[in-house]
Design a protein around this motif. Structure first.
Motif, PDB file in Angstrom:
ATOM      1  N   ASP A 185       0.824  -1.224   0.000  1.00 31.82           N
ATOM      2  CA  ASP A 185       0.000   0.000   0.000  1.00 31.82           C
ATOM      3  C   ASP A 185       0.850   1.263   0.000  1.00 31.82           C
ATOM      4  O   ASP A 185       0.516   2.263   0.650  1.00 31.82           O
ATOM      5  CB  ASP A 185      -0.945   0.014   1.217  1.00 31.82           C
ATOM      6  N   GLY A 186       1.967   1.215  -0.685  1.00 32.17           N
ATOM      7  CA  GLY A 186       2.806   2.398  -0.800  1.00 32.17           C
ATOM      8  C   GLY A 186       3.618   2.733   0.428  1.00 32.17           C
ATOM      9  O   GLY A 186       4.160   3.844   0.527  1.00 32.17           O
TER      10      GLY A 186
ATOM     11  N   SER B 130       4.349   8.297   3.998  1.00 30.39           N
ATOM     12  CA  SER B 130       3.107   8.286   4.767  1.00 30.39           C
ATOM     13  C   SER B 130       3.402   8.273   6.259  1.00 30.39           C
ATOM     14  O   SER B 130       4.447   7.769   6.707  1.00 30.39           O
ATOM     15  CB  SER B 130       2.272   7.060   4.401  1.00 30.39           C
TER      16      SER B 130
ATOM     17  N   THR C  91       4.046   4.821   7.776  1.00 36.93           N
ATOM     18  CA  THR C  91       5.388   4.315   7.494  1.00 36.93           C
ATOM     19  C   THR C  91       6.417   4.929   8.430  1.00 36.93           C
ATOM     20  O   THR C  91       7.260   4.230   9.004  1.00 36.93           O
ATOM     21  CB  THR C  91       5.774   4.606   6.030  1.00 36.93           C
TER      22      THR C  91
END
Length: 418
Positions: free
Chosen positions: A48-49, A133, A136
């Motif tokens: 999910d990036g 994000s 992260t």
């Protein structure tokens, strides 16, 4: 290799015969266990990036015995209590106040933390500004700074050494027992009650170490009692009392044996302490070899640097590896034994990156002696017999190697070899 062997023999010759090298070997073993354990049971999955934290133990519970091999914190607290009790007795003998003694020990323990905090403050800011994000960044910071909880507990126990050095280990063990009885047996008490075990749980091996320093655990019977009693109690708690088999935290698990420590984690630590005490003679014989002793001494000189930066080394490898795509064992979900095999193959890379971190930041731990600072004339030494001792500091040549300090920090600032 010839240069290494020459340096190892010089270090071996410079180490006083009175030093208990088993203490240093146990500390090095404990640090190595923690580092390898984190590298094996922590996974950063690219999805999910972003990067998300998980564990192979969450997907493969049958690997729980791996945590029994690498959850070695009890051994570190055992050695910490042993060394702190010796150190405090020696400081009193030479007339140092409690404040002077504590400042010296905490400086060696906490000085390397500043570099870690500064680097990750800059790194987190840079990641957020470049579009990473928030989950992260949170996952990375949580892993990078997770070693600090241990240092805070260890620092608190060190400060309390004069109060707890003669405490019977049964008292904190009873506290852990009652806390768990309220939490899991009666399902009563406030939510924060379990965190009482954060101090009481690690106080058990710490006070065992202090008892070792007083010579109360010399017999093999004591060591066998700890090993067999701790093993039996842990097996009973896991089999019949519902405690997890894993001795480390597992994401998604209802109960963690480590966060905060449970009675099962403490009894497991008792077994580890018993095994460590049984291995003392073997470790002394092994470290009598110059090459082995040199490796142990270097590990002790850099113990806090290795501990603080090992998670950063793993994450730096993971983040850099993303440039080549999702690599197995590094970014993929840890759901099979194939992942475990790949992860083992990545361990040398983690070690290499950690070596780079060590070279960059070890000077924060290994404080250099100021010119003209001759230091105290009384030295603390480990004694294999379990009694504290002092010795006048003989003069040594300026080119002689300096072995590891008793607390795993920098060598004492003296003209001799502690």
């Amino acid at each position: 290799m010839r240069a290494f062997h020459r340096a190892a023999h010089r270090l071996h010759a410079a180490t006083p015969a009175s030093r208990d090298r088993a203490v240093d070997a146990l500390r090095a073993f404990a640090i190595l266990g923690v580092v390898l354990g984190h590298w094996l049971v922590t996974a950063l999955v690219a999805a999910d990036g972003g990067l998300h934290t998980t564990s192979p133990l969450q997907h493969m519970p049958r690997l729980a015995p791996v945590s029994w091999l690498f959850q070695t914190l009890a051994v570190f607290f055992l050695v910490g209590g042993h060394v702190a009790a010796h150190s405090r007795a020696t400081a009193r003998a030479r007339g140092d106040s409690y404040a002077v003694w504590l400042r010296s020990r905490l400086t060696r323990l906490l000085r390397p933390v500043a570099a870690l905090l500064v680097l990750w403050a800059v790194a987190a800011t840079a990641l957020l500004l470049t579009g990473a994000s928030l989950p992260t960044v949170h996952a990375l910071l949580s892993l990078a700074l997770s070693p600090l909880w241990f240092l805070l507990v260890f620092a608190a126990l060190t400060a309390a050494t004069p109060l707890v050095a003669r405490l019977n280990p049964l008292w904190p063990l009873v506290v852990v027992l009652h806390v768990d009885l309220f939490r899991f047996g009666l399902h009563q008490g406030p939510a924060w009650l379990g965190w009482v075990n954060l101090g009481a749980g690690w106080l058990v091996p710490y006070t065992l170490g202090a008892a070792w320093a007083r010579g109360e655990l010399r017999s093999r019977l004591s060591a066998w009692s700890l090993l067999l009693g701790g093993t039996a109690a842990t097996a009973a708690l896991v089999t019949w009392a519902g405690y997890p088999a894993s001795m480390v935290g597992v994401p998604g698990s209802r109960i963690s044996n480590l966060n905060p420590p449970t009675l099962a984690a403490v009894t497991f630590g008792l077994a580890q302490c018993g095994l460590a005490l049984l291995l003392r003679d073997r470790l002394r014989r092994a470290t009598a070899r110059p090459a082995v002793w040199a490796a142990v001494a270097v590990a002790n000189l850099s113990a806090m640097t290795i501990y603080l930066w090992h998670q950063t080394a793993m994450m730096a490898t993971t983040a850099t590896g993303l440039l080549a795509g999702r690599l197995p064992g590094l970014h993929t979900p840890p759901g099979s034994l194939t992942w475990v095999a790949y992860r083992i193959a990545w361990l040398p890379v983690f070690a290499l990156v950690l070596a780079v971190c060590w070279a960059a930041f070890r000077h924060h731990e290994q404080v250099r002696r100021r010119p003209g600072d001759r230091g105290p004339r009384i030295l603390h030494r480990h004694h294999p017999g379990g009694t504290a001792g002092t010795a006048s500091a003989p003069r040594s040549g300026a080119g002689s190697p300096r072995p590891a300090a008793p607390d795993g920090g920098p060598p004492p600032r003296t003209r001799s070899h502690a």
